[in-house]
Design a protein around this motif. Structure first.
Motif, short mmCIF file in Angstrom:
data_model
loop_
_atom_site.label_atom_id
_atom_site.label_comp_id
_atom_site.label_asym_id
_atom_site.label_seq_id
_atom_site.Cartn_x
_atom_site.Cartn_y
_atom_site.Cartn_z
N GLY A 1 -73.45 -92.60 -56.70
CA GLY A 1 -73.44 -93.20 -55.36
C GLY A 1 -74.07 -92.29 -54.35
O GLY A 1 -75.18 -91.79 -54.55
N ALA A 2 -73.36 -92.02 -53.26
CA ALA A 2 -73.93 -91.26 -52.14
C ALA A 2 -73.05 -90.08 -51.78
O ALA A 2 -71.82 -90.14 -51.85
CB ALA A 2 -74.08 -92.16 -50.92
N ILE A 3 -73.70 -89.01 -51.35
CA ILE A 3 -73.02 -87.84 -50.80
C ILE A 3 -73.50 -87.64 -49.36
O ILE A 3 -74.69 -87.72 -49.08
CB ILE A 3 -73.27 -86.58 -51.66
N PHE A 4 -72.56 -87.43 -48.45
CA PHE A 4 -72.85 -87.24 -47.03
C PHE A 4 -72.73 -85.75 -46.72
O PHE A 4 -71.66 -85.16 -46.92
CB PHE A 4 -71.87 -88.03 -46.18
N THR A 5 -73.79 -85.16 -46.23
CA THR A 5 -73.81 -83.71 -46.00
C THR A 5 -73.44 -83.30 -44.58
O THR A 5 -73.25 -82.12 -44.32
CB THR A 5 -75.20 -83.14 -46.35
N ARG A 6 -73.35 -84.26 -43.65
CA ARG A 6 -72.97 -83.93 -42.27
C ARG A 6 -71.87 -84.86 -41.77
O ARG A 6 -71.80 -85.18 -40.59
CB ARG A 6 -74.18 -84.01 -41.33
N ALA A 7 -70.98 -85.27 -42.67
CA ALA A 7 -69.82 -86.06 -42.25
C ALA A 7 -68.87 -85.15 -41.47
O ALA A 7 -68.65 -83.99 -41.85
CB ALA A 7 -69.11 -86.65 -43.46
N THR A 8 -68.30 -85.65 -40.39
CA THR A 8 -67.44 -84.85 -39.52
C THR A 8 -66.19 -85.63 -39.14
O THR A 8 -66.08 -86.83 -39.39
CB THR A 8 -68.19 -84.43 -38.24
N VAL A 9 -65.26 -84.93 -38.50
CA VAL A 9 -64.04 -85.56 -38.01
C VAL A 9 -64.03 -85.51 -36.48
O VAL A 9 -64.76 -84.75 -35.87
CB VAL A 9 -62.77 -84.88 -38.57
N THR A 10 -63.16 -86.30 -35.89
CA THR A 10 -63.06 -86.34 -34.43
C THR A 10 -61.98 -85.39 -33.90
O THR A 10 -61.96 -85.08 -32.71
CB THR A 10 -62.71 -87.75 -33.96
N ASN A 11 -61.08 -84.95 -34.80
CA ASN A 11 -59.94 -84.12 -34.40
C ASN A 11 -59.43 -83.47 -35.69
O ASN A 11 -58.84 -84.14 -36.52
CB ASN A 11 -58.87 -84.99 -33.74
N SER A 12 -59.68 -82.18 -35.86
CA SER A 12 -59.48 -81.54 -37.15
C SER A 12 -58.04 -81.08 -37.36
O SER A 12 -57.73 -79.89 -37.35
CB SER A 12 -60.43 -80.36 -37.31
N ILE A 13 -57.17 -82.05 -37.54
CA ILE A 13 -55.77 -81.77 -37.87
C ILE A 13 -55.21 -83.03 -38.53
O ILE A 13 -55.65 -84.14 -38.24
CB ILE A 13 -54.97 -81.35 -36.62
N CYS A 14 -54.23 -82.85 -39.42
CA CYS A 14 -53.89 -83.87 -40.42
C CYS A 14 -53.55 -85.26 -39.86
O CYS A 14 -54.26 -86.23 -40.09
CB CYS A 14 -52.74 -83.38 -41.28
N ALA A 15 -52.42 -85.36 -39.16
CA ALA A 15 -51.95 -86.68 -38.73
C ALA A 15 -52.92 -87.38 -37.78
O ALA A 15 -53.21 -88.57 -37.96
CB ALA A 15 -50.56 -86.57 -38.10
N PRO A 16 -53.46 -86.69 -36.77
CA PRO A 16 -54.43 -87.37 -35.91
C PRO A 16 -55.66 -87.88 -36.66
O PRO A 16 -56.16 -88.97 -36.37
CB PRO A 16 -54.81 -86.28 -34.90
N SER A 17 -56.14 -87.11 -37.63
CA SER A 17 -57.30 -87.55 -38.40
C SER A 17 -56.99 -88.84 -39.16
O SER A 17 -57.80 -89.77 -39.20
CB SER A 17 -57.73 -86.46 -39.38
N ARG A 18 -55.81 -88.92 -39.73
CA ARG A 18 -55.43 -90.11 -40.49
C ARG A 18 -55.27 -91.33 -39.58
O ARG A 18 -55.60 -92.46 -39.96
CB ARG A 18 -54.13 -89.83 -41.25
N ALA A 19 -54.79 -91.07 -38.36
CA ALA A 19 -54.68 -92.17 -37.39
C ALA A 19 -56.06 -92.69 -36.99
O ALA A 19 -56.25 -93.90 -36.83
CB ALA A 19 -53.91 -91.69 -36.16
N VAL A 20 -57.02 -91.79 -36.85
CA VAL A 20 -58.39 -92.20 -36.53
C VAL A 20 -58.96 -93.04 -37.67
O VAL A 20 -59.61 -94.07 -37.45
CB VAL A 20 -59.28 -90.96 -36.27
#
Length: 541
Positions: free
Chosen positions: A66-85
């Motif tokens: 399939g595909a690999i993304f080399t510049r995928a990012t998060v909006t808030n680098s901490i566990c619970a907030p990331s999952r909520a996003v």
């Protein structure tokens, strides 16, 4: 003989008919979705990303097929907030889950609810780290809070039950049980399959307790960044509390029951959760290694002031204990991915199933001397992302655009033929990954709120483009940092005040202002969540 031929013909006809029916159903049915999220899995620790640290052959299958993304990012680098996003497709300041302590509102919309309403059979199994009963799922079997590595409790549709075994293996088994026996096979399905590993404190499975014992890992080139007091950076880098050699603990992190001073570390209490047999295996694996260290470096805590060479050796030893345990837990995650992929293939489901592998954020594997995440610096900000969908994604696809976890919900809804909710702020990357379009955003927005708190990473927000990054650290300081990722990929030199970057700096400030306006963020919003956070902390004390 004739009778056998007839039986063979009937069986062959049945097999062919089943195959034809499956193929026809796959052509007309909405795609199934298996969304796999691990916790704190650094992209550097997936071999498909080419860092040479470890081997993850099962996760790599998704990149090859399939595909690999080399510049995928998060909006808030901490566990619970990331999952909520991920669930809501909205930034933290809109979904309300800005940090790990304040509650999450399950009553708001999420993509699982929308798929469920559209006829999908839905399940969430593993770690979610969001309080309350998950909504949008016909079946949920989640870890309460952080969960335990050994003999964990699960909330089975809200009812707490303990299971003997290793959490990664159990989570995989429960996911497979649902795929085999629990789902409605007349409906398309969504399975969110979340692993606890490789979250701190990195307890490996019994069969991997001695993996990598015969190997020594070299730390990253900037592992001793603290020796220069993070020269070229600002206050935030200097005042964090996430150094492997300095903030990690002899017991909880390095697995010593007695520290170099001869004092109890409290780790013995952690081992009480293990069965007698599990504890015996654990001590058989770790006690000789710990004893060898204590004999080689007696009174290790005092060496820092006496022998700089031994101090360096101890620091590298700590890095190796950390990275080996971290990678050992990933081995079990990789095994589980392989089991799920094998099930899909063996049951004729692979062609019509979207499989996503990602993490809730990136992680430091000794870069700058650190573990953990939280910062907008690259190893924390970037996250692994691999997607397989044979119908639309060509094998070996590589995407270098700035995709975010904000985009997962709109993308999965797009694939399912469900209209994206208007409040969702992400974009579907379906056309991007299929090769139908290369148009995409040129910048992404980031926020971090949980300070003062564990690891003491200061509050900040920022903007990143393909080449540059601009961050504002605020609350108890007011400092700006800017990095040229092309010239300085390790982010060692803040160029914010460099006159030669004046024009770029102004462009980034404008881009940051535009994105804050587009997404609905503001200084007033920051103050709102700061006040709520401080009030919550005060009420807990």
């Amino acid at each position: 003989m004739k009778r056998n031929s007839i039986i063979f013909g009937v069986l062959l006809g049945t097999v062919l008919a089943t195959a034809c029916n499956t193929e026809e159903k796959n052509k007309t049915s909405p795609p199934n979705i298996v969304f796999i999220m691990s916790d704190d899995h650094a992209y550097q620790a997936i071999s498909a990303y080419g860092h040479g640290l470890n081997e993850t052959p099962q996760i790599d299958r998704l990149a090859k097929e399939g595909a690999i993304f080399t510049r995928a990012t998060v909006t808030n680098s901490i566990c619970a907030p990331s999952r909520a996003v991920v669930l809501t497709g909205k930034h933290s300041f809109l979904n309300g889950k800005v940090d790990n302590v304040q509650p999450f509102d399950w009553d708001q919309n999420n993509f699982a609810k929308m798929l469920q309403k559209a006829g999908y059979n839905t399940a969430m199994i593993g770690k979610i780290h969001l309080d309350g009963l998950p909504q949008g799922f016909d079946h949920s079997m989640v870890l309460p809070g952080q969960g335990h590595y050994y003999n964990p409790d699960f909330l089975v549709n809200g009812e707490r039950k303990q299971f003997e075994g290793y959490v990664t293996e159990l989570t995989t088994q429960f996911a497979l049980d649902w795929l085999k026996e629990g789902r409605d096979k007349e409906k398309p399905f969504l399975l969110i399959y979340n692993q606890k590993a490789p979250h701190r404190n990195w307890k490996p499975a019994p069969k991997y307790l001695t993996l990598y014992d015969d190997k020594n890992f070299d730390p990253p080139s900037n592992y001793f960044d603290d020796l220069t007091n993070y020269e070229g950076r600002g206050t935030a880098a200097k005042e964090q509390e996430m150094e492997i050699d300095g903030h990690a603990r002899w017991g909880h992190d390095f697995k010593f029951e007695v520290d170099p001073k001869g004092d109890s570390t409290g780790f013995t209490r952690e081992l009480e959760r293990l069965t007698v047999e599990q504890r015996a295996h654990w001590r058989e694996a770790y006690n000789p290694k710990n004893q060898a260290f204590l004999e080689a470096y007696p009174q290790a805590e005092g060496i820092a002031f006496e022998d700089k060479e031994k101090e360096r050796e101890i620091s590298i030893w700590k890095f190796n204990r950390y990275i080996k345990d971290y990678l050992r837990t990933i081995k079990s995650v990789d095994d589980g991915v392989g089991e799920v992929l094998d099930y899909l293939e063996e049951n004729g489901l692979a062609e019509n199933t979207i499989v996503v592998y990602t993490s809730d954020q990136g992680f430091y594997l000794g870069e700058h001397g650190w573990f953990d995440k939280r910062f907008m610096y690259e190893q924390s900000f970037r996250t692994p992302l691999l997607v397989r969908y044979p119908k639309e994604i060509k094998p070996g696809t590589e995407i270098d655009k700035l995709v975010q976890n904000l985009d997962f919900a709109p993308t999965l809804l797009d694939y399912a033929g469900v209209e994206v909710a208007p409040e969702m702020q992400g974009k579907s990357f379906r056309s991007l990954v299929s090769g139908q379009s290369d148009e995409w955003r040129d910048a992404v927005y980031y926020t971090y709120y949980e300070y003062p708190s564990v690891h003491m990473v200061k509050r900040h927000y920022g903007v990143a483009t393909e080449r540059y990054k601009l961050m504002h650290f605020y609350y108890d300081i007011d400092e700006w940092e800017m990095y040229d990722l092309q010239k300085d990929p390790n982010e060692m030199n803040n160029v914010y005040n460099d006159p030669s970057y004046g024009e770029v700096r102004e462009e980034l400030h404008q881009k940051l202002e535009d994105l804050r306006k587009e997404y609905g963020d503001s200084d007033e919003m920051n103050q709102k969540y700061l006040k709520a956070y401080l009030e919550y902390r005060n009420n807990q004390q």
